[in-house]
Design an enzyme around this catalytic site. Sequence first.
Site, PDB file in Angstrom:
ATOM      1  N   ARG A 139       9.924  -0.530  -4.469  1.00  0.00           N
ATOM      2  CA  ARG A 139       9.679   1.161  -4.302  1.00  0.00           C
ATOM      3  C   ARG A 139      10.438   1.792  -3.018  1.00  0.00           C
ATOM      4  NH1 ARG A 139       6.369   1.816  -8.804  1.00  0.00           N
ATOM      5  NH2 ARG A 139       5.088   0.138  -9.014  1.00  0.00           N
TER       6      ARG A 139
ATOM      7  N   ASP B   8      24.128  10.178 -10.001  1.00  0.00           N
ATOM      8  CA  ASP B   8      25.171  10.667 -10.323  1.00  0.00           C
ATOM      9  C   ASP B   8      25.296  12.211 -10.982  1.00  0.00           C
ATOM     10  OD1 ASP B   8      26.666   8.580  -9.445  1.00  0.00           O
ATOM     11  OD2 ASP B   8      27.453   7.738 -11.504  1.00  0.00           O
TER      12      ASP B   8
ATOM     13  N   PRO C 279       9.601   8.772 -16.223  1.00  0.00           N
ATOM     14  CA  PRO C 279       8.660   8.089 -17.040  1.00  0.00           C
ATOM     15  C   PRO C 279       7.414   7.769 -16.501  1.00  0.00           C
ATOM     16  CG  PRO C 279      10.497   6.825 -16.047  1.00  0.00           C
ATOM     17  CD  PRO C 279      10.648   8.107 -15.748  1.00  0.00           C
ATOM     18  N   ASN C 280       6.306   7.792 -17.646  1.00  0.00           N
ATOM     19  CA  ASN C 280       4.819   7.635 -17.309  1.00  0.00           C
ATOM     20  C   ASN C 280       4.050   8.692 -16.723  1.00  0.00           C
ATOM     21  OD1 ASN C 280       5.035   4.749 -18.433  1.00  0.00           O
ATOM     22  ND2 ASN C 280       6.553   4.330 -16.705  1.00  0.00           N
TER      23      ASN C 280
ATOM     24  N   SER D  86       2.809   9.266  -4.640  1.00  0.00           N
ATOM     25  CA  SER D  86       2.202   8.049  -3.599  1.00  0.00           C
ATOM     26  C   SER D  86       3.450   8.141  -2.654  1.00  0.00           C
ATOM     27  CB  SER D  86       2.109   7.029  -4.384  1.00  0.00           C
ATOM     28  OG  SER D  86       3.615   6.571  -5.127  1.00  0.00           O
TER      29      SER D  86
ATOM     30  N   ASN E 118      10.792  14.534  -9.638  1.00  0.00           N
ATOM     31  CA  ASN E 118      10.104  13.004  -9.438  1.00  0.00           C
ATOM     32  C   ASN E 118      10.687  12.269 -10.885  1.00  0.00           C
ATOM     33  OD1 ASN E 118       8.431  10.851  -9.231  1.00  0.00           O
ATOM     34  ND2 ASN E 118       6.531  12.053  -9.359  1.00  0.00           N
TER      35      ASN E 118
ATOM     36  N   ALA F  35       9.819   5.641 -11.664  1.00  0.00           N
ATOM     37  CA  ALA F  35      10.500   4.375 -11.680  1.00  0.00           C
ATOM     38  C   ALA F  35      12.129   4.486 -11.603  1.00  0.00           C
ATOM     39  CB  ALA F  35      10.080   3.700 -12.636  1.00  0.00           C
TER      40      ALA F  35
ATOM     41  N   HIS G 261      14.260   4.153  -8.499  1.00  0.00           N
ATOM     42  CA  HIS G 261      14.805   2.936  -7.746  1.00  0.00           C
ATOM     43  C   HIS G 261      15.799   2.130  -8.762  1.00  0.00           C
ATOM     44  CE1 HIS G 261      10.769   3.891  -6.095  1.00  0.00           C
ATOM     45  NE2 HIS G 261      10.009   3.701  -7.179  1.00  0.00           N
TER      46      HIS G 261
ATOM     47  N   ARG H  30       3.974   0.970  -0.308  1.00  0.00           N
ATOM     48  CA  ARG H  30       3.785   0.154  -1.692  1.00  0.00           C
ATOM     49  C   ARG H  30       4.876  -0.843  -1.716  1.00  0.00           C
ATOM     50  NH1 ARG H  30       3.204   4.215  -6.391  1.00  0.00           N
ATOM     51  NH2 ARG H  30       2.712   2.106  -7.438  1.00  0.00           N
TER      52      ARG H  30
ATOM     53  N   HIS I 144       7.694  12.299  -4.653  1.00  0.00           N
ATOM     54  CA  HIS I 144       6.879  11.343  -5.066  1.00  0.00           C
ATOM     55  C   HIS I 144       5.196  11.573  -4.897  1.00  0.00           C
ATOM     56  CE1 HIS I 144      10.283   8.930  -6.091  1.00  0.00           C
ATOM     57  NE2 HIS I 144      10.734   9.321  -4.934  1.00  0.00           N
TER      58      HIS I 144
ATOM     59  N   ARG J 178      -3.580   7.427 -15.758  1.00  0.00           N
ATOM     60  CA  ARG J 178      -2.917   6.055 -15.348  1.00  0.00           C
ATOM     61  C   ARG J 178      -3.139   5.806 -13.697  1.00  0.00           C
ATOM     62  NH1 ARG J 178       3.400   7.052 -13.280  1.00  0.00           N
ATOM     63  NH2 ARG J 178       3.819   4.848 -12.897  1.00  0.00           N
TER      64      ARG J 178
ATOM     65  N   TYR K  30      -2.537   7.695  -8.063  1.00  0.00           N
ATOM     66  CA  TYR K  30      -2.101   9.175  -8.719  1.00  0.00           C
ATOM     67  C   TYR K  30      -3.082  10.016  -8.807  1.00  0.00           C
ATOM     68  CZ  TYR K  30       2.041   6.027  -9.523  1.00  0.00           C
ATOM     69  OH  TYR K  30       3.122   5.127  -9.246  1.00  0.00           O
TER      70      TYR K  30
ATOM     71  N   GLU L 165      13.530  15.797  -3.992  1.00  0.00           N
ATOM     72  CA  GLU L 165      12.816  14.634  -4.573  1.00  0.00           C
ATOM     73  C   GLU L 165      11.434  14.491  -4.309  1.00  0.00           C
ATOM     74  OE1 GLU L 165      14.817  10.795  -3.261  1.00  0.00           O
ATOM     75  OE2 GLU L 165      13.193   9.725  -3.754  1.00  0.00           O
TER      76      GLU L 165
HETATM   77  C1  DQA Z   1       6.204   7.623  -8.279  1.00  0.00           C
HETATM   78  C2  DQA Z   1       6.517   6.224  -7.420  1.00  0.00           C
HETATM   79  C3  DQA Z   1       7.476   5.307  -8.203  1.00  0.00           C
HETATM   80  O1  DQA Z   1       7.671   4.121  -7.710  1.00  0.00           O
HETATM   81  C4  DQA Z   1       6.591   5.157  -9.540  1.00  0.00           C
HETATM   82  O2  DQA Z   1       7.512   4.403 -10.541  1.00  0.00           O
HETATM   83  C5  DQA Z   1       6.210   6.232 -10.270  1.00  0.00           C
HETATM   84  C6  DQA Z   1       5.582   7.826  -9.513  1.00  0.00           C
HETATM   85  C7  DQA Z   1       5.202   8.700  -7.453  1.00  0.00           C
HETATM   86  O3  DQA Z   1       5.046   9.911  -7.807  1.00  0.00           O
HETATM   87  O4  DQA Z   1       4.532   8.149  -6.576  1.00  0.00           O
HETATM   88  O5  DQA Z   1       5.910   6.257 -11.608  1.00  0.00           O
HETATM   89  O6  DQA Z   1       7.674   8.480  -8.390  1.00  0.00           O
END
Ligand code: DQA
Length: 138
Positions: free
Chosen positions: A109, A85, A10-11, A100, A72, A75, A78, A105, A98, A18, A23, A96
Amino acid sequence: MKKIIIINGPNLNLLGIRETSIYGKQSFNDYLNELKTNYPTVKIEFYQSNVEGELINKIQEIGFTYDGIILNAAAYTHTSVGIADAIAAIQTPVIEVHISNIYEREEIRHTSLISKNVEGVICGFGLKSYALALEALI
Ligand code: DQA
């Protein structure tokens, strides 16, 4: 040719727009094109969804045939027992990532529900985190 998919949660469709101080200013499409140019011998696919169930469907769909997943979960990292699963249920190795450094943070997170089910975790290197994950997979 190795088949690898990048799955963004998401996002992350808003990368470049954003919270650019966290980011960065580059759009993901732009970065993806660079990645494809830099790794011509790997088939790199891409999927993004803001919907938890759609991410789970995608993980299940490709999780028995692809050579690697760079995930990635944003959110959902977390919060999502369902994504954790799904990763445990499939055979394709998952890295995995990220953008950031989630550990510098907010405390919420600092916990990843998916880390225990993945091959490894890369975070904090900006979009380069994806290239590092790709290197790890190949
Ligand atoms: C993220 C870190 C997450 O905490 C956050 O919710 C994101 C992006 C990152 O790529 O740094 O949306 O996964």
